[in-house]
Design a protein around this motif. Structure first.
Motif, PDB file in Angstrom:
ATOM      1  N   PRO A 187     -26.315 -22.556  -8.918  1.00  0.00           N
ATOM      2  CA  PRO A 187     -27.588 -22.004  -8.440  1.00  0.00           C
ATOM      3  C   PRO A 187     -27.361 -20.876  -7.433  1.00  0.00           C
ATOM      4  N   ASN A 188     -28.379 -20.045  -7.275  1.00  0.00           N
ATOM      5  CA  ASN A 188     -28.334 -19.005  -6.252  1.00  0.00           C
ATOM      6  C   ASN A 188     -28.657 -19.576  -4.877  1.00  0.00           C
ATOM      7  N   VAL A 189     -29.549 -20.584  -4.850  1.00  0.00           N
ATOM      8  CA  VAL A 189     -30.030 -21.166  -3.598  1.00  0.00           C
ATOM      9  C   VAL A 189     -30.193 -22.674  -3.782  1.00  0.00           C
ATOM     10  N   ILE A 190     -29.869 -23.423  -2.722  1.00  0.00           N
ATOM     11  CA  ILE A 190     -30.055 -24.875  -2.719  1.00  0.00           C
ATOM     12  C   ILE A 190     -31.173 -25.210  -1.739  1.00  0.00           C
ATOM     13  N   LEU A 191     -32.117 -26.033  -2.182  1.00  0.00           N
ATOM     14  CA  LEU A 191     -33.167 -26.576  -1.316  1.00  0.00           C
ATOM     15  C   LEU A 191     -32.957 -28.078  -1.286  1.00  0.00           C
ATOM     16  N   LEU A 192     -32.895 -28.664  -0.092  1.00  0.00           N
ATOM     17  CA  LEU A 192     -32.636 -30.096  -0.046  1.00  0.00           C
ATOM     18  C   LEU A 192     -33.370 -30.794   1.074  1.00  0.00           C
ATOM     19  N   LEU A 226     -17.944 -23.535  -3.112  1.00  0.00           N
ATOM     20  CA  LEU A 226     -19.390 -23.779  -3.037  1.00  0.00           C
ATOM     21  C   LEU A 226     -20.013 -23.401  -1.697  1.00  0.00           C
ATOM     22  N   ARG A 227     -19.211 -23.216  -0.691  1.00  0.00           N
ATOM     23  CA  ARG A 227     -19.738 -23.053   0.672  1.00  0.00           C
ATOM     24  C   ARG A 227     -20.639 -21.850   0.873  1.00  0.00           C
ATOM     25  N   TYR A 228     -20.557 -20.876  -0.037  1.00  0.00           N
ATOM     26  CA  TYR A 228     -21.345 -19.653   0.148  1.00  0.00           C
ATOM     27  C   TYR A 228     -22.727 -19.710  -0.493  1.00  0.00           C
ATOM     28  N   ILE A 229     -23.027 -20.799  -1.166  1.00  0.00           N
ATOM     29  CA  ILE A 229     -24.376 -20.933  -1.732  1.00  0.00           C
ATOM     30  C   ILE A 229     -25.330 -21.243  -0.581  1.00  0.00           C
ATOM     31  N   PRO A 230     -26.352 -20.421  -0.377  1.00  0.00           N
ATOM     32  CA  PRO A 230     -27.285 -20.681   0.724  1.00  0.00           C
ATOM     33  C   PRO A 230     -28.006 -22.014   0.526  1.00  0.00           C
ATOM     34  N   ALA A 231     -28.059 -22.795   1.598  1.00  0.00           N
ATOM     35  CA  ALA A 231     -28.740 -24.095   1.571  1.00  0.00           C
ATOM     36  C   ALA A 231     -29.862 -24.091   2.601  1.00  0.00           C
ATOM     37  N   ILE A 232     -31.030 -24.520   2.153  1.00  0.00           N
ATOM     38  CA  ILE A 232     -32.216 -24.567   3.006  1.00  0.00           C
ATOM     39  C   ILE A 232     -32.727 -25.996   3.036  1.00  0.00           C
ATOM     40  N   ILE A 233     -32.937 -26.507   4.235  1.00  0.00           N
ATOM     41  CA  ILE A 233     -33.492 -27.842   4.402  1.00  0.00           C
ATOM     42  C   ILE A 233     -35.006 -27.758   4.233  1.00  0.00           C
ATOM     43  N   ASN A 248     -33.240 -10.577  -1.108  1.00  0.00           N
ATOM     44  CA  ASN A 248     -31.877 -10.716  -0.605  1.00  0.00           C
ATOM     45  C   ASN A 248     -30.896 -10.512  -1.751  1.00  0.00           C
ATOM     46  N   GLU A 249     -29.738 -10.044  -1.414  1.00  0.00           N
ATOM     47  CA  GLU A 249     -28.673  -9.974  -2.400  1.00  0.00           C
ATOM     48  C   GLU A 249     -28.016 -11.354  -2.442  1.00  0.00           C
ATOM     49  N   VAL A 250     -28.117 -12.023  -3.572  1.00  0.00           N
ATOM     50  CA  VAL A 250     -27.527 -13.348  -3.701  1.00  0.00           C
ATOM     51  C   VAL A 250     -26.268 -13.255  -4.550  1.00  0.00           C
ATOM     52  N   ILE A 251     -25.386 -14.175  -4.318  1.00  0.00           N
ATOM     53  CA  ILE A 251     -24.137 -14.207  -5.063  1.00  0.00           C
ATOM     54  C   ILE A 251     -24.394 -14.883  -6.405  1.00  0.00           C
ATOM     55  N   ASN A 252     -24.015 -14.222  -7.459  1.00  0.00           N
ATOM     56  CA  ASN A 252     -24.103 -14.829  -8.788  1.00  0.00           C
ATOM     57  C   ASN A 252     -22.704 -15.313  -9.157  1.00  0.00           C
ATOM     58  N   PHE A 253     -22.573 -16.617  -9.267  1.00  0.00           N
ATOM     59  CA  PHE A 253     -21.259 -17.205  -9.530  1.00  0.00           C
ATOM     60  C   PHE A 253     -20.925 -17.196 -10.997  1.00  0.00           C
TER      61      PHE A 253
END
Length: 136
Positions: free
Chosen positions: A52-57, A79-86, A131-136
């Protein structure tokens, strides 16, 4: 408008439906991956297929809670560079502080009113769309 992919980690099925309904109401067609807890989410992510581009948890989940998941995520070099939002009901200052210490990209407290929830989800999605997101 480019579509993003989100990993939504939430054990409450009503919250999952609310999130999907919000995206649909806002006219977004982003791809949603789902996990019911941190363990399930790590299984999905460690396959490294279509990340995923972004994680929501959420923070409060069975088996592996949000903070435990974040520690594992940030310890993984791939995986550490995937943005995570609580996205949580917890307005506990300690939870917030610990989350930011672990490197989250944002902390959203779920509002009680559905209209307010939609507005917050729209802000999150709009932000990550520009935002520029990382595409893995």
């Amino acid at each position: 408008m480019e579509n993003l992919s989100f990993l939504f980690i939430e054990d409450d099925e009503i919250e999952v439906l609310k999130f999907k309904k919000s995206l649909k109401k806002l006219g977004f067609t982003h791809r949603i991956l789902e996990a019911k807890n941190g363990e399930e989410a790590l299984e999905i992510l460690r396959k490294k297929e279509d990340l995923p581009n972004v994680i929501l948890l959420d923070l409060n989940m069975p088996k592996m809670n949000g903070l435990e998941f974040l520690k594992e995520l940030k310890d993984d070099i791939h995986l550490r560079y995937i943005p995570a939002i609580i996205v949580t009901t917890s307005n506990n200052h300690q939870d917030m502080l610990e989350s930011y210490k672990l490197g989250i990209a944002g902390y959203i407290i779920k509002p009680l009113r559905y209209e307010d929830y939609i507005a917050k989800i729209q802000c999150v999605v709009d932000y990550w769309m520009v935002n520029e997101v990382i595409n893995f």
